[in-house]
Design an enzyme around this catalytic site. Structure first.
Site, mmCIF file in Angstrom:
data_model
loop_
_atom_site.group_PDB
_atom_site.id
_atom_site.type_symbol
_atom_site.label_atom_id
_atom_site.label_comp_id
_atom_site.label_asym_id
_atom_site.label_seq_id
_atom_site.Cartn_x
_atom_site.Cartn_y
_atom_site.Cartn_z
ATOM 1 N N GLY B 77 41.618 32.628 37.618
ATOM 2 C CA GLY B 77 41.652 34.106 38.498
ATOM 3 C C GLY B 77 40.500 33.707 39.597
ATOM 4 N N GLN B 78 40.021 34.873 39.438
ATOM 5 C CA GLN B 78 39.187 34.215 41.028
ATOM 6 C C GLN B 78 37.425 34.673 40.977
ATOM 7 O OE1 GLN B 78 39.780 34.238 44.211
ATOM 8 N NE2 GLN B 78 41.940 34.565 43.736
#
Ligand SMILES: Nc1nc2c(ncn2[C@@H]2O[C@H](COP(=O)(O)OP(=O)(O)O)[C@@H](O)[C@H]2O)c(=O)[nH]1
Ligand SMILES: [Mg+2]
Lengths: 591, 191
Positions: B77-78
């Site tokens: 994920g970011q």
């Protein structure tokens, strides 16, 4: 291949400030393509996105649709003609949600489902020139020979408003000794005139969902834009442009409202909308567009004059910036999870630059000139940058999770702070309660109370103003005949101070005469050198400094007010009054 | 999906060590590397999954055996949730780092995450044993464990005991070797 990975990942070779991870570089990939022929899509329903490349091969042979998974090529299909665009799109609502692939090539769109040929759409043929038809009819009947045919076709080409067919054009380019065979081969077939697709894009049909069914939108050499139904492949809408389109951006939904922004070969950009089959807006560029990308509601256009320009969706230019080198290709960088949108530019100096509006955020050095750029989810990584080079290389970079782009605006313009959204707190319970109270029954009472207080405040202000006028306590004269302004400056440590009164006549053109200044003070504390001064004629606008000296005669360290009056000869009340708070004398009395 | 062995590998380990206080094992790696599959293999059939917190972009699985507690999470994920998972580093006493050996493209991402982990203040100066599972060795074209350790520059880890083995979590191949090694490490850590 693995060695390249390890060699590249060992250092920050590209000078991009460590924002990108070098995931893969294969200089021998043999991919010859442009950004319009590259797309990313989840083709297998396994959560892993694949890379689709319409490979132009050598330009005359070796055209292919290639599919990459991770670092390796997993599938190839031969294309009959040069691809002009490749897009993945959902053509139906079937589960699992796997998109189809459309390859635009010549006058056709080849649709692949599960990477197998599924459907071929051919553009409707164009009207054929009747004179041209007559001439070929005569050839068929043996009435004219190839050389006469050539002459007649040439004259038709010169004056006709309907262009010649491909068959005639090709005939005109032949050497005389090839003509006979060509005529024999073709004369029996009917003449057809076909246009070719120059660009292709997708448009959501009726929902904005990521996996919503999309129409194909195509631009053609015949200056038309078609919207095709995704399931039946019938033409839903046809729009006309003044020139052949070369780049296209499509946004919105077909059934609701859409906007097609087209950069054309005449150097103009046209904006088409749902309600009209003609362009709604036109942007005339000073040089030819080489790429077009939408960022939010704005359109960013790269031009051959090495400039990058931003426009609103109505065609108003917002900014223009000059680049270091000619643009080779452009693509959008959209990272929805971070709310980040920017434009990637491939430049002829072997750099890929990232721009947000007119601000350069980052530069990536590439081993070769980049001819195609695609950014999106590849494999399982959202922020993947895929580039192909002029020599056919494939470069894959992954945005670091920790990367941040700060765009400090170098160019003058509105300050950064202006565009920052204020963190306005949510409505509190107190606010809500109060709002309810106001809108409820007590609203009228509150209004009355407020009006009463406001009237009182106005009265108090008016009283104070009248008092100030009556006693001329203001530093600005209210007299219409002698509008004056004055301020006072006290200089020195004491016991002697220099007192300067700056007097100004604020009238537009009338001078003021016969004025004097006098001081009122406690004579046990101060001695003023000239307690009465005559003011010279005051020319409008000039500031007259009037100076005198004040001596503090007390050594007790006390200070008092000295009142200054500006007087008019023959009038008892002063024009102006100023109270000067004298500083405490700090100097020693020497005498 | 895959049932655990009658007696989970780690149960045996714990029983053998006669541990009183539980040992916290962090099981990390990118999403899809095979952590959940591995952990399901290791945990005894009667183990309770304590909680699964499926937040958008971030999920943590925790479960306990009699003497071991596992914290499993995706390092993907970011950015936004990074400090959420780093919060667990402090209490970790051993690490299992799982790599998808067939995902060559994301090997750099795995390396980046590993480097960030190794440089984290709660990890950097501790002699925590790290077991690397080069998973999915059954996939055609998967990288060998030697290649994986090269790409991750494991030879640079000087101040922590580490070990890498190729695994096929679907069949369970290679897991035993890793667990044996970790067993030894925890034993020396305890004495
Ligand atoms: N071929 C193969 N597939 C595996 C292996 N280990 C896990 N998988 C598959 O990889 C996918 C992701 O596994 P999962 O355990 O959910 O990964 P996590 O996201 O790290 O928890 C699943 O489809 C598993 O079946 C393996 O060793 N070989
Ligand atoms: Mg999992």
């Amino acid at each position: 291949m693995y060695l390249q990975v390890s060699a590249m990942s060992s250092g920050d070779s590209s000078g991009d400030g460590g924002k990108w991870l070098d995931a893969h570089y294969d200089p021998m990939a043999g991919l010859y393509t442009f950004s319009s022929c590259v797309d990313l899509a989840e083709l297998s329903g396994d959560g892993e996105s694949r890379l689709l490349v319409g490979d132009l091969g050598s330009g005359s042979a070796g055209m292919k649709l290639k599919v990459y998974r991770g670092t390796s090529l997993t599938s190839e299909s031969t294309l009959l003609d040069l691809p002009s665009g490749v897009v993945a799109f959902f053509m139906d609502l079937h589960e699992p949600r796997i998109p189809a692939v459309a390859v635009a090539s010549g006058p056709c769109i080849y649709v692949y489902k599960n990477l197998r040929p599924y459907f071929k759409f051919t553009l409707p043929s164009l009207q054929v020139n009747t004179l041209e038809q007559d001439v070929w009819q005569q050839v068929r009947e043996g009435q004219i020979d190839p050389l006469t045919l050539k002459e007649m076709l040439e004259s038709i080409r010169r004056k006709a408003d309907v262009p010649l067919s491909m068959r005639s054009l090709r005939f005109l380019s032949l050497d005389p000794d090839e003509m006979d065979d060509y005529v024999q081969l073709h004369k029996q077939q009917p003449i057809r005139r076909q246009t070719v697709i120059t660009c292709i894009s997708t448009l959501k049909k009726s929902t904005a969902d990521d996996d919503g069914v999309s129409c194909l939108v195509i631009g053609t050499e015949s200056c038309d834009v078609y919207v095709l139904d995704p399931e039946a492949f019938i033409i839903l809408s046809k729009m006309s442009l003044p020139a052949a389109p070369s780049f296209m951006d499509v946004t919105g939904q077909f059934d609701v409202e859409f906007r097609i922004t087209v950069a054309c070969r005449n150097g103009n950009i046209y904006i088409l909308r749902r309600d009209s089959d003609k362009p709604k807006y036109c942007i005339e560029l000073a040089s030819h567009p080489v790429g077009l990308v939408r960022v939010g509601k704005n359109v960013v256009v790269g031009c051959t004059d090495e400039s990058l320009q931003g426009f609103t969706q109505k065609g108003k230019r917002l900014w223009r910036t000059v680049l270091a080198a000619p643009i080779t290709t452009m693509a959008a960088m959209d990272l929805p999870t971070r709310g980040f949108q920017a434009v990637l530019l491939g430049l002829a100096n072997c750099e890929v630059q990232l721009y947000r509006d007119k601000n350069l955020l980052s530069t990536i050095k590439t081993p070769d000139v980049v001819t195609s750029i695609c950014f999106g989810r590849y494999g399982r990584e959202d922020g993947t940058l895929i580039m192909t080079t002029r020599a056919g290389g494939l470069i894959v970079k992954i945005l670091k999770r920790t990367a941040v782009f700060d765009d400090r605006d170098g160019a003058p313009g509105p300050p950064q702070a202006q565009s920052i959204r204020l963190n306005v707190p949510k409505k509190t319970k107190l606010y809500v309660d109060q709002t309810l109270r106001v809108s409820g029954e007590s609203g009228a009472a509150m209004h009355r109370a407020f009006q009463m207080d406001l009237s009182r405040l106005r009265l108090a202000a008016a009283k104070a103003y009248v008092k100030a006028l009556e006693s001329s306590l203001t530093p600005v004269s209210s007299s219409l005949s002698e509008p004056l302004k004055m301020n006072a400056v006290v200089q020195g440590l004491g016991p002697t101070f220099k007192l300067t009164l700056n007097v100004q006549n604020t009238a537009a053109c009338r001078p003021v005469m016969n004025l004097a200044v006098s001081f009122l003070y406690d004579e046990s504390l101060y001695r003023v050198k000239n307690p009465f001064l005559r003011i010279p004629l005051l020319v409008p606008g000039l500031i007259y400094p009037i100076q005198t000296f004040v001596e503090c005669t007390s050594d007790k360290g006390i200070a008092d007010i000295i009142k200054v009056f500006v007087l008019h000869e023959g009038r008892s009340s002063p024009l102006l009054t100023a109270h000067i708070n004298m500083p405490v004398s700090e100097g020693l009395t020497l005498n | 999906m895959v049932a655990g062995w009658p007696m989970g590998l780690f149960d045996k380990l714990a029983a053998w060590l006669g541990l009183k206080k539980e040992v916290n094992v962090l099981c990390l790696g990118l999403d899809n590397s095979g952590k959940t599959t591995i952990i399901n293999r290791l945990k005894p059939s009667n183990a309770q999954t304590q909680d699964i917190v499926p937040t958008i972009g971030f999920s943590i699985e925790k479960f306990k055996t009699s003497s071991l507690s596992f914290t499993v999470f995706d390092m993907s994920g970011q950015g936004r949730y990074r400090n959420l998972w780093e919060h667990y580093y402090k209490e970790g006493q051993a690490i299992i780092f799982v790599i998808d050996s067939a995902d060559k493209l994301r090997m750099v991402v795995a390396k980046e995450e590993l480097d960030t982990l190794l440089n984290h203040p709660d990890i950097k100066h501790r002699r925590i044993p790290i077991l690397f599972f080069a998973n999915k060795m059954d996939v055609r074209d998967a990288l060998s464990s030697v290649k994986v350790s090269q790409l991750l520059s494991l030879e640079n880890i000087k101040d922590k005991p580490w070990h890498i083995c190729a695994t096929d979590a679907l069949k369970g191949d290679g897991l035993q070797e890793g667990v044996d090694w970790l067993q030894d490490q925890i034993k020396t850590m305890r004495t």
